[in-house]
Design an enzyme around this catalytic site. Structure first.
Site, short mmCIF file in Angstrom:
data_model
loop_
_atom_site.label_atom_id
_atom_site.label_comp_id
_atom_site.label_asym_id
_atom_site.label_seq_id
_atom_site.Cartn_x
_atom_site.Cartn_y
_atom_site.Cartn_z
CG ASP A 1 -2.90 4.77 0.73
OD1 ASP A 1 -3.10 4.62 -0.56
OD2 ASP A 1 -3.71 4.22 1.67
CG HIS A 2 1.22 6.22 4.94
ND1 HIS A 2 0.29 7.15 5.10
CD2 HIS A 2 0.59 4.96 5.28
CE1 HIS A 2 -1.01 6.60 5.99
NE2 HIS A 2 -0.76 5.31 6.00
N GLY B 1 1.36 -1.43 4.28
CA GLY B 1 1.70 0.16 4.01
C GLY B 1 2.67 0.80 4.74
CB THR C 1 -9.41 1.69 7.25
OG1 THR C 1 -8.76 2.62 6.19
CG2 THR C 1 -10.83 1.17 7.09
CG ASN D 1 -1.55 1.03 1.35
OD1 ASN D 1 -1.68 2.32 1.30
ND2 ASN D 1 -3.09 1.07 1.85
CD GLU E 1 -6.81 -0.29 1.32
OE1 GLU E 1 -7.08 0.82 1.73
OE2 GLU E 1 -6.05 -1.22 1.29
NE ARG F 1 -9.53 8.40 4.82
CZ ARG F 1 -9.80 7.80 5.63
NH1 ARG F 1 -9.04 6.66 5.69
NH2 ARG F 1 -10.72 8.13 6.36
NE ARG G 1 -7.35 11.45 5.68
CZ ARG G 1 -7.93 10.73 7.02
NH1 ARG G 1 -7.12 9.89 7.61
NH2 ARG G 1 -9.10 10.96 7.45
CG HIS G 2 -3.77 8.80 1.72
ND1 HIS G 2 -4.35 8.18 1.05
CD2 HIS G 2 -3.76 8.39 2.95
CE1 HIS G 2 -5.05 7.30 1.70
NE2 HIS G 2 -4.86 7.43 2.94
NE ARG H 1 8.00 21.27 3.53
CZ ARG H 1 9.43 21.64 3.36
NH1 ARG H 1 9.96 21.64 2.56
NH2 ARG H 1 9.97 21.40 4.50
CG HIS I 1 -5.16 -1.72 9.72
ND1 HIS I 1 -5.69 -0.37 8.98
CD2 HIS I 1 -5.01 -1.00 11.07
CE1 HIS I 1 -5.66 0.61 9.51
NE2 HIS I 1 -5.24 0.39 10.81
CG HIS J 1 -8.32 4.02 1.20
ND1 HIS J 1 -8.51 4.07 2.70
CD2 HIS J 1 -9.26 4.55 0.92
CE1 HIS J 1 -9.54 4.42 2.92
NE2 HIS J 1 -10.08 4.56 1.85
CD GLU K 1 -7.14 -6.21 3.43
OE1 GLU K 1 -7.49 -5.76 2.14
OE2 GLU K 1 -6.17 -5.64 4.05
N1 PXP Z 1 -5.87 -3.06 4.22
C1 PXP Z 1 -6.67 -2.16 4.33
C2 PXP Z 1 -8.11 -2.52 3.85
C3 PXP Z 1 -6.51 -0.65 4.72
O1 PXP Z 1 -7.33 0.13 4.85
C4 PXP Z 1 -4.81 -0.43 5.16
C5 PXP Z 1 -4.72 1.03 5.59
O2 PXP Z 1 -4.92 1.73 4.29
C6 PXP Z 1 -4.05 -1.65 4.75
C7 PXP Z 1 -4.39 -2.81 4.76
C8 PXP Z 1 -2.73 -1.13 5.26
O3 PXP Z 1 -2.56 -1.04 6.57
P1 PXP Z 1 -1.24 -0.45 7.20
O4 PXP Z 1 -0.81 0.86 6.34
O5 PXP Z 1 -1.21 -0.06 8.62
O6 PXP Z 1 -0.18 -1.48 6.90
#
Ligand code: PXP
Length: 241
Positions: free
Chosen positions: A10-11, A210, A102, A8, A71, A46, A50-51, A19, A188, A44, A152
């Site tokens: 996202d971050h 992620g 989430t 993932n 997602e 959202r 936000r990301h 920035r 997660h 994801h 999941e």
């Molecule tokens: N699976 C789902 C459905 C999620 O929403 C997330 C967080 O975005 C993750 C996995 C990954 O979680 P983490 O970033 O804590 O590894």
């Protein structure tokens, strides 16, 4: 049964957006993850963007060669985006604006109508659908009843306060879901350490990871971070009966 490792990204976008620059680029990150053997890319989109942003999803669709797992909440806006982008997989997640991430599993019973609407779109376009749920009997049975391909399991409770009881709950959930014909993913809060007992659960076929990958990447680089997770998962797989 091997485990698919989906990263993932996202971050990477969270850091970019801090920035409001063009870097670090989550799409480049996705390509790097694939180069070192990730089996798929998860992001994801959202409601508050936000990301990950809409343009990221479109660019990811163009370059991801493994599998794109989008997602999303089961809303009309996201249904339209998924129908246009056509990821290989969509994972329905609950979404609250004020949450950090989430925080809980999907309310499969209460959200049934919205899930079914999304499911109709997914079936029309040949998109696999997964539901992000707590490892609770009711949610698992309701998911099987809907006829989705995959669930999941939310590993957040186990990761935040690891205990034998939480691990047992995941094991029971995975077994029940598999027995009902569902593919079982999990994710997660997983780190290179707590992922090992989760990967040891026989029915789990996929992990979505992620935050900890991006955190590790700051110290060891993204490629090395992904490979370290793969090693940890292999250690878990070696513990299977
Ligand atoms: N699976 C789902 C459905 C999620 O929403 C997330 C967080 O975005 C993750 C996995 C990954 O979680 P983490 O970033 O804590 O590894």
């Amino acid at each position: 049964m091997p485990i698919r490792l989906h990263i993932n990204i996202d971050h990477i976008a969270t850091i970019r957006n801090a920035r409001d620059m063009s870097y670090p680029d989550p799409v480049y990150a996705a390509q790097l993850c694939e180069q070192v053997g990730a089996d798929g890319i998860t992001c994801h989109l959202r409601e508050d963007r936000r990301h990950i942003r809409d343009a990221d999803v479109r660019r990811l669709r163009e370059v991801v060669t493994t599998l794109l797992n989008l997602e999303m909440a089961a809303t009309d806006e996201m249904i339209d985006i998924a129908a246009a982008v056509r990821p290989e997989v969509i994972t329905l997640v609950p979404e609250r604006r004020e949450e950090q991430t989430t925080e809980g599993g999907l309310d499969v019973v209460g959200q049934r109508a919205a899930i079914e609407k999304t499911q109709r779109m997914a079936e029309r376009h040949g998109i696999k659908m997964s539901l992000f749920i707590a490892a609770d009997e009711e949610a698992i049975k309701a998911s099987a009843d809907l006829g989705v391909a995959q669930i999941e399991l939310h590993t957040g409770d186990y990761c935040h306060a690891p205990s034998e009881a939480e691990l047992e709950r995941l094991k029971r959930g995975a077994k029940l879901a598999h027995g009902l014909g569902l593919e079982v993913a999990a994710g997660h809060g997983l780190t290179r350490h707590n992922v090992i007992p989760v990967a040891a659960i026989a029915e789990i076929e996929e992990l979505n990871i992620g935050h900890a990958v991006v955190a590790d990447a700051m110290f060891m680089g993204l490629g090395e971070a992904v490979c370290s997770f793969r090693d940890a998962i292999e250690r878990g797989l070696a513990l299977r009966d």
